[in-house]
Scaffold this motif. Structure first.
Motif, PDB file in Angstrom:
ATOM      1  N   ASN A   1       0.808  -1.218   0.000  1.00 27.58           N
ATOM      2  CA  ASN A   1       0.000   0.000   0.000  1.00 27.58           C
ATOM      3  C   ASN A   1       0.842   1.268   0.000  1.00 27.58           C
ATOM      4  O   ASN A   1       0.498   2.250  -0.652  1.00 27.58           O
TER       5      ASN A   1
ATOM      6  N   ARG B   1       0.581   1.380  -3.853  1.00 33.76           N
ATOM      7  CA  ARG B   1      -0.811   1.853  -3.789  1.00 33.76           C
ATOM      8  C   ARG B   1      -1.810   0.721  -3.933  1.00 33.76           C
ATOM      9  O   ARG B   1      -2.800   0.807  -4.668  1.00 33.76           O
TER      10      ARG B   1
ATOM     11  N   ASN C   1      -1.355  -2.232  -5.302  1.00 32.18           N
ATOM     12  CA  ASN C   1      -1.091  -3.167  -6.393  1.00 32.18           C
ATOM     13  C   ASN C   1       0.019  -4.128  -5.987  1.00 32.18           C
ATOM     14  O   ASN C   1       1.193  -3.763  -5.969  1.00 32.18           O
TER      15      ASN C   1
ATOM     16  N   PHE D   1      -6.155  -1.312 -12.769  1.00 30.60           N
ATOM     17  CA  PHE D   1      -5.655  -0.667 -11.565  1.00 30.60           C
ATOM     18  C   PHE D   1      -5.950  -1.554 -10.358  1.00 30.60           C
ATOM     19  O   PHE D   1      -6.918  -2.322 -10.351  1.00 30.60           O
ATOM     20  N   SER D   2      -5.120  -1.446  -9.329  1.00 29.81           N
ATOM     21  CA  SER D   2      -5.376  -2.185  -8.101  1.00 29.81           C
ATOM     22  C   SER D   2      -6.707  -1.723  -7.510  1.00 29.81           C
ATOM     23  O   SER D   2      -7.156  -0.596  -7.756  1.00 29.81           O
TER      24      SER D   2
ATOM     25  N   LYS E   1      -6.299   1.599  -5.671  1.00 26.50           N
ATOM     26  CA  LYS E   1      -6.115   2.762  -6.540  1.00 26.50           C
ATOM     27  C   LYS E   1      -7.410   3.106  -7.258  1.00 26.50           C
ATOM     28  O   LYS E   1      -7.755   4.295  -7.412  1.00 26.50           O
ATOM     29  N   SER E   2      -8.159   2.093  -7.691  1.00 23.78           N
ATOM     30  CA  SER E   2      -9.442   2.353  -8.350  1.00 23.78           C
ATOM     31  C   SER E   2     -10.400   3.071  -7.411  1.00 23.78           C
ATOM     32  O   SER E   2     -11.072   4.031  -7.807  1.00 23.78           O
TER      33      SER E   2
ATOM     34  N   ASP F   1      -9.635   4.926  -4.802  1.00 31.02           N
ATOM     35  CA  ASP F   1      -9.146   6.290  -4.583  1.00 31.02           C
ATOM     36  C   ASP F   1      -9.498   7.204  -5.750  1.00 31.02           C
ATOM     37  O   ASP F   1      -9.910   8.360  -5.555  1.00 31.02           O
ATOM     38  N   LEU F   2      -9.337   6.692  -6.972  1.00 33.64           N
ATOM     39  CA  LEU F   2      -9.663   7.497  -8.146  1.00 33.64           C
ATOM     40  C   LEU F   2     -11.150   7.820  -8.204  1.00 33.64           C
ATOM     41  O   LEU F   2     -11.549   8.949  -8.513  1.00 33.64           O
TER      42      LEU F   2
ATOM     43  N   ARG G   1      -4.274  11.260  -8.996  1.00 34.06           N
ATOM     44  CA  ARG G   1      -3.226  10.254  -9.013  1.00 34.06           C
ATOM     45  C   ARG G   1      -2.372  10.413 -10.270  1.00 34.06           C
ATOM     46  O   ARG G   1      -2.843  10.835 -11.329  1.00 34.06           O
TER      47      ARG G   1
ATOM     48  N   ASP H   1       1.634   6.324 -13.331  1.00 35.17           N
ATOM     49  CA  ASP H   1       3.029   6.017 -12.999  1.00 35.17           C
ATOM     50  C   ASP H   1       3.827   5.453 -14.165  1.00 35.17           C
ATOM     51  O   ASP H   1       5.021   5.672 -14.268  1.00 35.17           O
TER      52      ASP H   1
END
Length: 367
Positions: free
Chosen positions: A197, A201, A203, A241-242, A245-246, A248-249, A255, A258
């Motif tokens: 994490n 993030r 993943n 995406f993990s 992360k998904s 959070d988006l 974000r 990367d």
């Protein structure tokens, strides 16, 4: 440098059972991808750099691993015969993409790779990176070689540029989020932290490889792989995406993309970036109520107005990829900010690399 014979054992342990190893578990040279000055020197043995100035090399395994599973790594390393004037060292790298190479010299092929975790064995003192005077070991993050930002302070190890092989053992236990690293059977580093994490993030699917480099001084860097066992990750798992992360988006957090790379000085998206763009496309396709802002940023090199134009063009290149894949252009707004909003200082190559980025922001339009 005198010749040497050595072997290394590398194995990853599955989460629920230890997989018995056999002759078929031995990796072959075809399991790896090499770059730079790396050359095969024997059965699963690689020389990453010769003892020449300004060289770099890497070797990456083609299959991704899952950091939610524990692993144990054991490697015999050769870092050359030059002591006082030997440089620079090696880094074991974990990164979402394979066959990547950062800056050479003091960057040891790791600098600039983001997001990333690096196990550094450094044999040269760079005062501006807060290196100590002795050979040292450290756990690095996100392509930064400066120990101010490292996960662990540099730990003194015995002189490793002694023309001999040295065994490094690494253990990762996700159940207690702990890294332990041994050299020649002595514990030198014990780090506790949620790297999945904190670094990636959420993943846990990453590739692993080894990078090395020389600069104004040099040494030979080499290693061998004998066995490798771990749970592989499918390509399907690598193009989304993990979950973290998904989430959070979709919450509206900004974000960075990367893995997005452009041709130097242009808005041409490199083909290595298509996987990252495909992740974004899938997220937008699965969430049609959301729109997207794309923010382009540059470092401070060159003319400010040209940087603003370049950042706009790069943001638009991302937009065009998504539109070509079928996303309605009304849902997408590309914006170029140039050099206005750096993440960090532009005084170093690492800092400039981090500042050259594209960020994304998902939101639900007000009806």
């Amino acid at each position: 440098m005198r010749s040497f014979a050595f072997a290394c054992l590398l194995f990853f342990i599955a989460t629920t059972s230890i997989i018995a190893q056999s002759e078929s578990d031995k990796p072959t040279p075809e399991d790896f991808v090499t770059s730079g000055y790396t050359k095969l020197t024997g059965n699963n043995c690689f020389q990453l750099t010769p003892d020449r100035n300004w060289t770099s090399g890497s070797v990456w395994h083609k299959k991704a691993i899952d950091l939610n599973a524990p692993f144990e790594m054991e490697v015999d390393l050769m870092l050359g015969c030059k002591d006082a004037d030997g440089a620079d060292g090696i880094v074991f790298v974990f990164h979402p993409n394979f066959n990547k190479m950062g800056f050479m010299g003091e960057g040891m092929g790791f600098a600039g790779l983001r997001p990333s975790l690096g196990i550094e064995i450094d044999t040269w003192q760079n005062h501006h990176l807060e290196d100590p005077s002795f050979d040292h070991l450290a756990l690095l993050q996100n392509g930064s070689m400066n120990h101010f930002y490292s996960l662990t302070p540099p730990e003194k190890i015995p002189n490793i540029e002694d023309c001999r092989t040295h065994t490094m053992k690494v253990k990762w236990l996700p159940s207690i989020t702990t890294f332990t690293i041994f050299i020649d059977d002595r514990l030198y580093l014990n780090y506790k932290g949620d790297i999945v994490n904190r670094i990636f993030r959420g993943n846990a699917k990453v590739y692993w490889g080894v990078t090395a480099a020389t600069g104004g001084f040099n040494n030979k860097h080499a290693l061998c792989f004998e066995k490798l066992v771990y749970d592989e990750v499918t390509e399907e798992e690598m193009v989304s995406f993990s979950p973290i992360k998904s989430i959070d988006l979709l919450k509206g957090e900004i974000r960075t993309l990367d893995q997005l790379q452009f041709t130097s000085g242009s808005a041409g998206v490199k083909k290595e970036s298509f996987g990252e763009l495909e992740k974004l496309y899938r997220l937008l396709k699965e969430n049609p109520a959301y729109s997207l802002e794309i923010f382009g940023h540059t470092d401070s090199s060159g003319d400010a107005e040209r940087n603003k134009v370049l950042s706009q063009n790069r943001a638009e290149a991302v937009a065009q990829y998504l539109i070509a894949r079928g996303i309605d252009k009304k849902r997408i707004k590309p914006i170029g900010y140039g050099e206005l909003y750096p993440l960090t200082s532009n005084r170093t190559p690492e800092g400039r690399s981090l500042n050259r980025r594209v960020e994304i922001h998902l939101f639900k339009p007000i009806p």
